[in-house]
Design an enzyme around this catalytic site. Structure first.
Site, PDB file in Angstrom:
ATOM      1  N   TRP B 157       3.402  -0.637   3.137  1.00 22.58           N
ATOM      2  CA  TRP B 157       4.459  -1.469   3.738  1.00 22.58           C
ATOM      3  C   TRP B 157       4.924  -2.554   2.782  1.00 22.58           C
ATOM      4  O   TRP B 157       6.106  -2.887   2.723  1.00 22.58           O
ATOM      5  CB  TRP B 157       3.992  -2.070   5.066  1.00 22.58           C
ATOM      6  CG  TRP B 157       3.617  -1.017   6.049  1.00 22.58           C
ATOM      7  CD1 TRP B 157       2.385  -0.801   6.597  1.00 22.58           C
ATOM      8  CD2 TRP B 157       4.469   0.012   6.584  1.00 22.58           C
ATOM      9  NE1 TRP B 157       2.421   0.294   7.432  1.00 22.58           N
ATOM     10  CE2 TRP B 157       3.674   0.799   7.445  1.00 22.58           C
ATOM     11  CE3 TRP B 157       5.813   0.348   6.419  1.00 22.58           C
ATOM     12  CZ2 TRP B 157       4.197   1.903   8.137  1.00 22.58           C
ATOM     13  CZ3 TRP B 157       6.332   1.445   7.106  1.00 22.58           C
ATOM     14  CH2 TRP B 157       5.541   2.199   7.945  1.00 22.58           C
ATOM     15  N   ASP B 158       3.981  -3.114   2.038  1.00 14.89           N
ATOM     16  CA  ASP B 158       4.373  -4.071   0.995  1.00 14.89           C
ATOM     17  C   ASP B 158       5.307  -3.410  -0.016  1.00 14.89           C
ATOM     18  O   ASP B 158       6.332  -3.978  -0.405  1.00 14.89           O
ATOM     19  CB  ASP B 158       3.127  -4.556   0.237  1.00 14.89           C
ATOM     20  CG  ASP B 158       2.411  -5.702   0.929  1.00 14.89           C
ATOM     21  OD1 ASP B 158       3.039  -6.404   1.744  1.00 14.89           O
ATOM     22  OD2 ASP B 158       1.221  -5.893   0.645  1.00 14.89           O
ATOM     23  N   LEU B 159       4.912  -2.236  -0.466  1.00 13.83           N
ATOM     24  CA  LEU B 159       5.681  -1.568  -1.515  1.00 13.83           C
ATOM     25  C   LEU B 159       7.071  -1.181  -1.025  1.00 13.83           C
ATOM     26  O   LEU B 159       8.073  -1.368  -1.720  1.00 13.83           O
ATOM     27  CB  LEU B 159       4.924  -0.328  -1.992  1.00 13.83           C
ATOM     28  CG  LEU B 159       3.600  -0.632  -2.707  1.00 13.83           C
ATOM     29  CD1 LEU B 159       2.743   0.626  -2.797  1.00 13.83           C
ATOM     30  CD2 LEU B 159       3.861  -1.216  -4.090  1.00 13.83           C
ATOM     31  N   GLY B 162       9.161  -4.272  -0.730  1.00 12.49           N
ATOM     32  CA  GLY B 162       9.587  -4.771  -2.037  1.00 12.49           C
ATOM     33  C   GLY B 162      10.757  -3.991  -2.595  1.00 12.49           C
ATOM     34  O   GLY B 162      11.734  -4.576  -3.093  1.00 12.49           O
TER      35      GLY B 162
END
Lengths: 398, 398
Positions: B157-159, B162
């Site tokens: 989810w971070d990736l 981003g």
């Protein structure tokens, strides 16, 4: 739906997850994204989940707010129409092979500043999918408690590749606007995956240590974070990333004295150091397990929220979908007249622009719904010629 | 490194994974990305993996090709310098809170067409991280064989957030170029996660069926795909997504007659239907298990490759990192003079532009390495004033 990309038009010839999401993100930001598909639908047109009438709930969500032109891509005349649409538009997203009738060289022969963004499997053109790329870089051997590998269910590499492809398209357009130069941008899933391993420090770590990272189940590497179970049996994730969160968590659970004793015995201070909290997890986690097992989830959640502590109970996807804060009351969702006929909350852009009005999400198109409009507008085909193409089965209409 | 974004300059005030990757992707495409950090480093500056001298291999990979300005953000004068840099630059990526000294309203007061891209946890501003957002949407309850939930190790989810933030930045710039209007773009992890559940058909599916999808271990939902073990004990993933792959797989394993018998007994044809291959997996998978268990991995891999069948053995990350095709011989990698002093393959942009020369990857900056250059160039501060700020501990230099 927002209007950041108003005026941008993109042809998309794609299937599965990565390439369609690149088009979806553009469409949700206001671009005109025109899918060109085989008449009757491409290879993923019936992909599960499907309704009882075999309408794909997957396809109709990955292709929202797009237009659809249907062509017989098995015949030269259909292929030439797709090539002509790409050249007339100037921007192309695809996961078709590097070579063949949709090669960048072939297309750019009639459109020198064309931008092609091509999602691929392996960088050399051999086939790969999210699941196989994932194996190739090692994540399943790090996931779960072992010893068997565990594949992620979320198609994370597809999704990351799709978002990156949308970014790369806009970056290439920015250069073309400045210099007049177009070109092809290839985004292989395999390079997204191994490049991500590198970006997260994984290549450096493996080569520095000469070993694989330990397998940690639901614990997070390098900091304080894992799942715990409350007195009423709720499993919940707690992750600490700031000194304030640590101090508040220790305080909330009344563990000040116990933590101070460990710090004294081991000659360390946990106050500001993620790494030490991880190194000494053998001593820390049992304390927190016991303290959390002693209190109810509701009680803990209230204290954690007040202290800015990051936590989240595990729940099923059905529970998530029925959470009003996440879906029904969330402004990214709205209603749309879906091809399946089933009504449910439809997503718009992930992003929110607080100063702009959000327009409602739009449905995916029916196969060929915009064939006549686009062939007339983009290629200036007369209506008689379009009728001939429809009669000949070269063009499909909804 | 490519030059698609030459001429674009971005201020980044961020930590952890999502927001830094947005800046990283821009920097790898040629933008000038200027990190502004607390003197000595922000909250993730020592995040694991680290070397023996406590240099973060994580930080130095997530911040390649960026510049670094170090300020004391705990003091008003340091905060005002960051605000001034944002206003002087016009583009800002951050995961700082919505309110406070980096609120869009405060910053835009001195720069009416500013674009702020803000990565957030929950959309309402409350804190969340990849791991907790993941729980909230239900993926850990679908991953693995159960009954315990399994968190993904990849911060997916971070990736995704981003990459989407980098896309959203360029989309907002495109609108500003056309209309002069800037604004704030908020990208909450929680909306990326539930929006993705929606995009993949998960919301529709859960509400249509009123149930959760079955938990499938390493099998893929809705098509033929799972892990099998060869005669020599190699576990390998095989996924079929086209009629040709299916036909070639059946042929390669000599299962034509056995499959035809199942088709006759059940009155179905598997040739063109992913869904039927999934529905009848009770009959299909045992046949394939036995056929694959009968042959060596090398033997099968050769036949599968010849037939365009998508497959991949499971391997560890260390094995992946040592695969020359994936890393040492892969043109996305190069050498860079890393702050840690440790030399290893450094990643450039995921994308490859076949018609452009790829420039080598660049290292992450040392904290404050560009403080003097940027304060002089961007804010026109005289050298005496910069020296005063350094002496006062407001500005840090490498």
């Amino acid at each position: 739906m927002y209007d950041l990309l108003t005026g941008l038009s993109v042809i998309e010839a794609s299937s599965f997850v990565a390439s369609p999401t690149a088009g979806l993100y553009c469409a949700q930001m206001g671009a005109e994204v025109i899918r060109v598909d085989q008449i009757g639908g491409g290879p993923d047109f019936r992909r599960w989940p499907v309704t009882e009438s075999n309408d794909s709930l997957y396809w109709e969500n990955l292709n929202r707010a797009k237009k659809s032109v249907a062509l017989d891509l098995g015949r030269p005349e259909g292929r030439e129409l797709l090539q002509a649409l790409v050249r007339a538009t100037g921007q192309f997203i695809t996961n078709f092979p590097v070579g063949g009738f949709l090669s960048h060289e072939v297309l750019a022969a009639g459109c020198a500043d064309l931008i092609t963004v091509r999602v691929m499997g392996w960088a050399d053109g051999s086939p790969a999918l999210d699941y196989t790329v994932n194996n190739s870089v090692g994540y399943p051997m790090l996931t779960g408690t072992g010893p068997a590998p565990v594949n992620h269910v979320l198609p994370a590499w597809d999704l990351l590749s799709g978002a990156y492809a949308a970014f790369a398209l806009l970056a290439a357009i920015q250069r073309r606007t400045a210099t007049g130069v177009g070109g092809e941008v290839r985004v292989p899933l395999s390079d997204v995956a191994i490049g991500t391993v590198a970006n997260l420090g994984g290549i450096a770590e493996a080569l520095y240590s000469g070993a694989n990272r330990p397998r940690l189940g639901n614990a997070v590497y390098g900091l304080f974070g894992r799942d715990f179970v409350t007195a009423d049996g709720q499993r919940t994730m707690i992750v600490v990333v700031t000194p304030r969160q640590w101090a508040n968590l220790v305080l909330a659970l009344g563990l000040d004295d116990a933590i101070a004793a460990i710090e004294a015995a081991r000659g360390v201070s946990f106050a500001k150091d993620d790494g030490l909290r991880f190194t000494h997890r053998d001593a820390l986690y049992p304390l927190f397990e016991a303290a959390i097992a002693d209190r109810s989830h509701a009680d803990l959640a209230a204290v954690f929220d007040a202290g800015g502590i990051v936590h989240s109970p595990y729940r099923t996807m059905l529970d998530a979908v029925q959470d009003p804060a996440l879906v029904a009351g969330n402004p990214i969702f709205g209603q749309a007249d879906n091809p399946s006929g089933f009504a449910y909350p439809a997503a718009g852009a992930f992003a929110t622009l607080p100063q702009d009005a959000r327009q409602p999400p739009r449905p995916a198109p029916r196969n060929g719904a915009h064939s006549e409009e686009i062939l007339a507008d983009r290629l200036s085909l007369p209506s008689g010629e379009i009728a001939r193409l429809i009669d000949a089965g070269i063009v499909g209409v909804a």
